[in-house]
Design an enzyme around this catalytic site. Structure first.
Site, PDB file in Angstrom:
ATOM      1  N   TYR A 100     -22.646 -14.825  11.874  1.00 35.12           N
ATOM      2  CA  TYR A 100     -23.796 -14.910  12.774  1.00 35.12           C
ATOM      3  C   TYR A 100     -23.442 -15.485  14.140  1.00 35.12           C
ATOM      4  O   TYR A 100     -22.589 -16.363  14.262  1.00 35.12           O
ATOM      5  CB  TYR A 100     -24.867 -15.832  12.165  1.00 35.12           C
ATOM      6  CG  TYR A 100     -25.490 -15.322  10.898  1.00 35.12           C
ATOM      7  CD1 TYR A 100     -26.518 -14.391  10.939  1.00 35.12           C
ATOM      8  CD2 TYR A 100     -25.067 -15.780   9.656  1.00 35.12           C
ATOM      9  CE1 TYR A 100     -27.103 -13.929   9.774  1.00 35.12           C
ATOM     10  CE2 TYR A 100     -25.645 -15.314   8.488  1.00 35.12           C
ATOM     11  CZ  TYR A 100     -26.654 -14.393   8.556  1.00 35.12           C
ATOM     12  OH  TYR A 100     -27.233 -13.932   7.401  1.00 35.12           O
ATOM     13  N   TYR A 167     -32.246 -18.655   0.227  1.00 34.97           N
ATOM     14  CA  TYR A 167     -31.569 -19.855   0.720  1.00 34.97           C
ATOM     15  C   TYR A 167     -30.207 -19.499   1.312  1.00 34.97           C
ATOM     16  O   TYR A 167     -29.352 -18.931   0.634  1.00 34.97           O
ATOM     17  CB  TYR A 167     -31.407 -20.855  -0.425  1.00 34.97           C
ATOM     18  CG  TYR A 167     -30.605 -22.084  -0.073  1.00 34.97           C
ATOM     19  CD1 TYR A 167     -30.910 -22.828   1.065  1.00 34.97           C
ATOM     20  CD2 TYR A 167     -29.555 -22.520  -0.888  1.00 34.97           C
ATOM     21  CE1 TYR A 167     -30.188 -23.965   1.391  1.00 34.97           C
ATOM     22  CE2 TYR A 167     -28.832 -23.650  -0.573  1.00 34.97           C
ATOM     23  CZ  TYR A 167     -29.141 -24.373   0.563  1.00 34.97           C
ATOM     24  OH  TYR A 167     -28.422 -25.495   0.889  1.00 34.97           O
ATOM     25  N   ASP A 257     -34.649  -7.617   0.150  1.00 38.04           N
ATOM     26  CA  ASP A 257     -35.749  -7.441   1.098  1.00 38.04           C
ATOM     27  C   ASP A 257     -36.599  -6.229   0.733  1.00 38.04           C
ATOM     28  O   ASP A 257     -37.830  -6.275   0.795  1.00 38.04           O
ATOM     29  CB  ASP A 257     -35.203  -7.267   2.512  1.00 38.04           C
ATOM     30  CG  ASP A 257     -34.243  -8.372   2.909  1.00 38.04           C
ATOM     31  OD1 ASP A 257     -34.420  -9.507   2.443  1.00 38.04           O
ATOM     32  OD2 ASP A 257     -33.321  -8.101   3.708  1.00 38.04           O
TER      33      ASP A 257
END
Length: 306
Positions: A100, A167, A257
């Site tokens: 990221y 998480y 998702d």
């Protein structure tokens, strides 16, 4: 048609295109992925987030949302900021690792620069408000405090709140901070999704144990294990569903998702737990056979396209 308000972050996604280290650019993020799949399932969806202003990447995210029929009126645009970025690295089994770049992403200032009034009004008009542990992590301390109060308020009005634990330790200063943030939201939730991969590092307990406790307090909790079997706990009891048939995964990004999207969309439509889980597995199995978190529309399962 359900009216759903989804909270979270959309980032620039770099996903492997070939073995030659070529990457394809797209736009994704855990709740953003869920919002898109909900919209494709026929739900009316609004997405609450923060983006930059005037740059091609923020404009690309907005264009992607509009193409999918997602309401963008809850998008806050911040000058001189760029969306976060992440790159996916896959192993030989299609399992992914994320890298990221998001330290200055505008989502971090969503609640310090954006009053809560618009979100509250949207949530009050919704059948469901959806967020994740990632949402809670990236909005920071101010955002978590305000979001906790907002969710408690709309919950008191009878609006359903759904939380996917999701998480990600790297996003939190500590497991204790993550646990405090998530625990602050759980009492407002009608739907909770978690796995033992979430619960073990956070609570030192199996998902099944926590699911039973939260269900006793009134929530519907989807507990997932490593075999992909799903046990759904409700106040009136537990429904066990078997793992789905195995597929050869190309990229597991977005599997959970899409599962959450199909499950919640199905439950809001009044379908049984068994049928909701079956549809969720079917959509997730399709997603993992494609590269990237968001699959092409024409790759959606037939029962969705029909």
């Amino acid at each position: 048609m359900a009216r759903i308000t989804v909270l979270g972050e959309c980032m620039v996604e770099l996903s492997p295109e070939s073995s030659d280290s070529l990457y394809r650019m797209g736009f994704a993020g855990d709740t953003f992925n869920t919002a898109i799949y909900m919209a494709r399932l026929g739900d009316e969806v609004a997405y609450c987030t923060a983006l930059g202003q005037g740059d091609p990447f923020s404009e690309g995210v907005l264009s992607a949302m509009r193409r999918e029929g997602i309401d963008t009126r809850l998008v806050r645009q911040v000058e001189n900021r760029l969306p976060g970025l992440y790159a996916i690295v896959l192993d030989e089994h299609g399992e992914r690792k994320f890298h990221y770049w998001r330290e200055r992403a505008p989502i971090r200032d969503l609640f310090s620069a954006h009053t809560a009034d618009q979100l509250i009004e949207a949530a009050k008009a919704s059948g469901l408000v959806y967020l994740s542990g990632v949402t809670l992590a990236v909005v920071g301390d101010i955002g978590r405090a305000r979001l906790k109060d907002i969710l408690a308020y709309v919950h008191s009005l009878g609006v359903a709140v759904a939380l996917d634990f999701n998480y990600r330790p790297a996003l939190w200063p500590s497991a204790e901070a993550a646990r405090a943030g998530l625990d602050g939201v759980v009492p407002s939730c009608r739907y909770i999704s978690l796995s033992s991969e979430d619960s073990r590092p956070l609570y030192g307990r199996e998902a099944e144990d926590l699911a039973a406790e939260w269900a006793a307090a009134g929530a519907e909790v989807v507990a997932r294990d490593e075999s992909h079997a799903v046990n759904v706990h409700q106040p009136e009891g537990r429904t066990a569903t078997p793992p789905p048939g195995r597929v050869k995964a190309v990229d597991t990004t977005g599997a959970g998702d899409s599962f959450n999207a199909a499950y919640l969309s199905s439950r809001l439509a009044g379908l049984s737990i068994d049928e909701s889980v079956r549809r969720s597995h079917a959509l997730a199995a399709t997603v993992v056979c494609c590269k990237g978190a968001i699959i092409p529309v024409d790759s959606m399962p037939v029962w969705v396209r029909d």
